[in-house]
Write a protein that holds these residues in place. Structure first.
Motif, PDB file in Angstrom:
ATOM      1  N   GLY A 162      16.243  60.428  26.308  1.00  0.00           N
ATOM      2  CA  GLY A 162      15.803  59.316  25.484  1.00  0.00           C
ATOM      3  C   GLY A 162      16.403  59.228  24.108  1.00  0.00           C
ATOM      4  N   TYR A 163      17.453  60.016  23.816  1.00  0.00           N
ATOM      5  CA  TYR A 163      18.099  59.971  22.506  1.00  0.00           C
ATOM      6  C   TYR A 163      19.244  58.961  22.511  1.00  0.00           C
ATOM      7  N   SER A 164      19.529  58.405  21.342  1.00  0.00           N
ATOM      8  CA  SER A 164      20.612  57.443  21.190  1.00  0.00           C
ATOM      9  C   SER A 164      21.513  57.856  20.034  1.00  0.00           C
ATOM     10  N   ILE A 165      22.815  57.604  20.173  1.00  0.00           N
ATOM     11  CA  ILE A 165      23.758  57.905  19.094  1.00  0.00           C
ATOM     12  C   ILE A 165      23.535  56.931  17.944  1.00  0.00           C
ATOM     13  N   VAL A 166      23.391  57.468  16.737  1.00  0.00           N
ATOM     14  CA  VAL A 166      23.162  56.625  15.567  1.00  0.00           C
ATOM     15  C   VAL A 166      24.282  56.728  14.540  1.00  0.00           C
ATOM     16  N   ARG A 167      25.170  57.719  14.684  1.00  0.00           N
ATOM     17  CA  ARG A 167      26.249  57.880  13.704  1.00  0.00           C
ATOM     18  C   ARG A 167      27.347  58.760  14.273  1.00  0.00           C
ATOM     19  N   TYR A 168      28.584  58.478  13.830  1.00  0.00           N
ATOM     20  CA  TYR A 168      29.729  59.306  14.182  1.00  0.00           C
ATOM     21  C   TYR A 168      30.300  59.933  12.911  1.00  0.00           C
ATOM     22  N   TYR A 169      30.854  61.146  13.062  1.00  0.00           N
ATOM     23  CA  TYR A 169      31.484  61.857  11.951  1.00  0.00           C
ATOM     24  C   TYR A 169      32.860  62.344  12.392  1.00  0.00           C
ATOM     25  N   ASN A 170      33.802  62.319  11.457  1.00  0.00           N
ATOM     26  CA  ASN A 170      35.149  62.804  11.735  1.00  0.00           C
ATOM     27  C   ASN A 170      35.389  64.115  10.999  1.00  0.00           C
ATOM     28  N   GLU A 171      35.852  65.129  11.724  1.00  0.00           N
ATOM     29  CA  GLU A 171      36.364  66.339  11.086  1.00  0.00           C
ATOM     30  C   GLU A 171      37.844  66.084  10.805  1.00  0.00           C
ATOM     31  N   ALA A 320      39.132  56.188   3.795  1.00  0.00           N
ATOM     32  CA  ALA A 320      40.438  55.656   3.385  1.00  0.00           C
ATOM     33  C   ALA A 320      41.108  56.583   2.369  1.00  0.00           C
ATOM     34  N   LEU A 321      40.320  57.158   1.462  1.00  0.00           N
ATOM     35  CA  LEU A 321      40.870  58.079   0.470  1.00  0.00           C
ATOM     36  C   LEU A 321      41.434  59.321   1.152  1.00  0.00           C
ATOM     37  N   TYR A 322      40.698  59.867   2.106  1.00  0.00           N
ATOM     38  CA  TYR A 322      41.146  61.082   2.775  1.00  0.00           C
ATOM     39  C   TYR A 322      42.458  60.835   3.535  1.00  0.00           C
ATOM     40  N   ILE A 323      42.547  59.707   4.206  1.00  0.00           N
ATOM     41  CA  ILE A 323      43.774  59.386   4.931  1.00  0.00           C
ATOM     42  C   ILE A 323      44.939  59.250   3.943  1.00  0.00           C
ATOM     43  N   LYS A 324      44.691  58.595   2.834  1.00  0.00           N
ATOM     44  CA  LYS A 324      45.719  58.429   1.804  1.00  0.00           C
ATOM     45  C   LYS A 324      46.224  59.775   1.301  1.00  0.00           C
ATOM     46  N   MET A 325      45.334  60.780   1.264  1.00  0.00           N
ATOM     47  CA  MET A 325      45.700  62.087   0.739  1.00  0.00           C
ATOM     48  C   MET A 325      46.240  63.029   1.808  1.00  0.00           C
ATOM     49  N   GLY A 326      46.454  62.494   3.008  1.00  0.00           N
ATOM     50  CA  GLY A 326      47.112  63.276   4.046  1.00  0.00           C
ATOM     51  C   GLY A 326      46.214  63.909   5.076  1.00  0.00           C
ATOM     52  N   TYR A 327      44.916  63.665   5.002  1.00  0.00           N
ATOM     53  CA  TYR A 327      43.997  64.186   6.018  1.00  0.00           C
ATOM     54  C   TYR A 327      44.099  63.342   7.287  1.00  0.00           C
ATOM     55  N   SER A 328      43.907  63.972   8.432  1.00  0.00           N
ATOM     56  CA  SER A 328      43.856  63.237   9.697  1.00  0.00           C
ATOM     57  C   SER A 328      42.742  63.813  10.558  1.00  0.00           C
ATOM     58  N   ALA A 329      42.143  62.964  11.379  1.00  0.00           N
ATOM     59  CA  ALA A 329      41.016  63.371  12.205  1.00  0.00           C
ATOM     60  C   ALA A 329      41.468  64.296  13.331  1.00  0.00           C
ATOM     61  N   VAL A 330      40.739  65.383  13.537  1.00  0.00           N
ATOM     62  CA  VAL A 330      41.057  66.338  14.601  1.00  0.00           C
ATOM     63  C   VAL A 330      39.891  66.537  15.561  1.00  0.00           C
ATOM     64  N   ASN A 331      38.721  66.065  15.178  1.00  0.00           N
ATOM     65  CA  ASN A 331      37.528  66.284  16.005  1.00  0.00           C
ATOM     66  C   ASN A 331      36.493  65.246  15.612  1.00  0.00           C
ATOM     67  N   ARG A 332      35.575  64.961  16.522  1.00  0.00           N
ATOM     68  CA  ARG A 332      34.529  64.001  16.211  1.00  0.00           C
ATOM     69  C   ARG A 332      33.184  64.551  16.657  1.00  0.00           C
ATOM     70  N   SER A 333      32.157  64.266  15.877  1.00  0.00           N
ATOM     71  CA  SER A 333      30.799  64.655  16.238  1.00  0.00           C
ATOM     72  C   SER A 333      29.890  63.456  16.055  1.00  0.00           C
ATOM     73  N   MET A 334      28.667  63.601  16.519  1.00  0.00           N
ATOM     74  CA  MET A 334      27.739  62.488  16.407  1.00  0.00           C
ATOM     75  C   MET A 334      26.314  62.973  16.166  1.00  0.00           C
ATOM     76  N   ALA A 335      25.533  62.049  15.610  1.00  0.00           N
ATOM     77  CA  ALA A 335      24.100  62.285  15.410  1.00  0.00           C
ATOM     78  C   ALA A 335      23.344  61.446  16.437  1.00  0.00           C
ATOM     79  N   TRP A 336      22.336  62.075  17.052  1.00  0.00           N
ATOM     80  CA  TRP A 336      21.489  61.393  18.023  1.00  0.00           C
ATOM     81  C   TRP A 336      20.059  61.384  17.492  1.00  0.00           C
ATOM     82  N   ASP A 337      19.366  60.264  17.644  1.00  0.00           N
ATOM     83  CA  ASP A 337      17.974  60.144  17.195  1.00  0.00           C
ATOM     84  C   ASP A 337      17.065  59.777  18.355  1.00  0.00           C
ATOM     85  N   LYS A 338      15.807  60.187  18.211  1.00  0.00           N
ATOM     86  CA  LYS A 338      14.764  59.734  19.129  1.00  0.00           C
ATOM     87  C   LYS A 338      13.495  59.513  18.320  1.00  0.00           C
TER      88      LYS A 338
END
Length: 340
Positions: A162-171, A320-338
């Motif tokens: 019964g949980y739903s994804i409410v947010r995504y995060y990029n490492e 946008a700032l992180y990408i400008k400074m040379g960071y790139s996404a390597v992993n993704r996580s998420m928050a689930w709520d119920k």
């Protein structure tokens, strides 16, 4: 499949269940390490982290943890719930020994966390004296869980309960063997190294900076103690920007370094645990200066990569700032709520 609001099964009767105690540190840490060896999370709790958890007064382990032991006394599963007294959610975490996964223990742990969440909301409401004003809405119990996208067995468990994804995060990672960015502060600002004298001023600055961030709640003294006393905390790699005329904290970058993780991953990673700029100081390049400073500190300490995590919908334009400074996404996580 359990629909939202259904009662989840009880804890597995093959294990003996009780709250974590000081004597369980080695077994508790061993369970988490065995699970991490198989699932390879970016970060996991180690013995020193569990020692901090055992000292919590806001979330005492006697009421907010559960450990399951087999007939030989080996820890096979655990769960923990944390909540701020005035918070609008509780957060759950835990794991099941890989050798015992797939047998229904995880869904039982979810049931325990949900029940404990209901109890915490009721306890906090009672401590506050109930609804203070006529017409005020009492917060309803809500449990939040976090997971990395690669752990699809957890996704199936959460969705089925019964949980739903409410947010995504990029490492995000930024190699340090490339030219490092520059950053220049206004003359009225100065950059200093984080230290004990700045613990409380930075806590207050953090609460101010993150009051417009989704899901963020103010850090009290105990919660902030978990940050500054983190076994992996590296104040020498952390910077704070001050306003010269007043000494006010304008922004901060707090770093950690996981030496054990570096051995497992094969590279050394300087991690920006927290980065924030107060509203009144935004738009003056402070975040860029703090990140550029962090990269130089990390590189000087012999690290290979600068890393951080960012809310994919961060309202300050951080991605946008992180990408400008040379960071790139390597992993993704998420928050689930119920909602319970």
């Amino acid at each position: 499949m359990n629909r939202q609001g259904d009662t989840l099964p009880p804890l597995d009767s093959r294990l003996v269940w009780r709250a974590a105690e000081q004597q369980d540190l080695d077994e508790w840490a061993g369970l988490i390490a065995r699970t991490a060896a198989v699932e390879q999370p970016v970060w996991f709790e180690r013995r020193a982290d569990l020692e901090q958890i055992l000292e919590s007064k806001n979330n005492p382990v006697a009421a907010n943890t559960i450990l399951g032991f087999d007939a030989q006394g080996i820890a096979r599963a655990y769960a923990r719930v944390t909540k701020n007294r005035d918070g609008d959610k509780a957060t759950g975490s835990g794991c099941v020994d890989p050798a015992w996964q797939g047998s229904g223990i995880g869904i039982g742990l979810l049931g325990w966390m949900e029940q404990r969440t209901r109890e915490r909301f009721a306890e906090d409401a009672a401590a506050a004296g109930g609804v203070a004003e006529a017409g005020a809405v009492e917060p309803h119990p809500r449990l939040r869980l976090y997971m990395e996208e690669k752990h699809q067995h957890q996704a199936a468990l959460f969705a089925g309960s019964g949980y739903s994804i409410v947010r995504y995060y990029n490492e995000m990672h930024r190699p340090l063997n490339q030219a490092l960015p520059e950053g220049v502060l206004d003359p009225g600002l100065e950059l200093v190294t984080f230290g004990p004298a700045l613990h409380e001023p930075v806590r207050l600055a953090h609460n101010d900076a993150f009051r417009d961030h989704w899901g963020s709640e103010p850090r009290d003294e105990e919660g902030w103690g978990f940050v500054v006393n983190d076994p992996q905390a590296r104040p020498d790699l952390s910077g704070v920007v001050l306003e010269r005329s007043t000494g006010t904290v304008a922004g901060y970058q707090l770093a950690t370094y996981d030496a054990e993780g570096a051995l497992a991953r094969g590279y050394r990673e300087g991690y920006t645990e927290l980065l924030g700029v107060r509203r009144d100081f935004r738009g003056r390049g402070i975040a860029q200066v703090l990140l550029a400073d962090a990269m130089r500190r990390f590189a000087a300490a012999g690290m290979d990569v600068a890393s951080l995590d960012v809310d994919s919908e961060n309202p300050t334009g951080a991605l946008a700032l992180y990408i400008k400074m040379g960071y790139s996404a390597v992993n993704r996580s998420m928050a689930w709520d119920k909602d319970l």
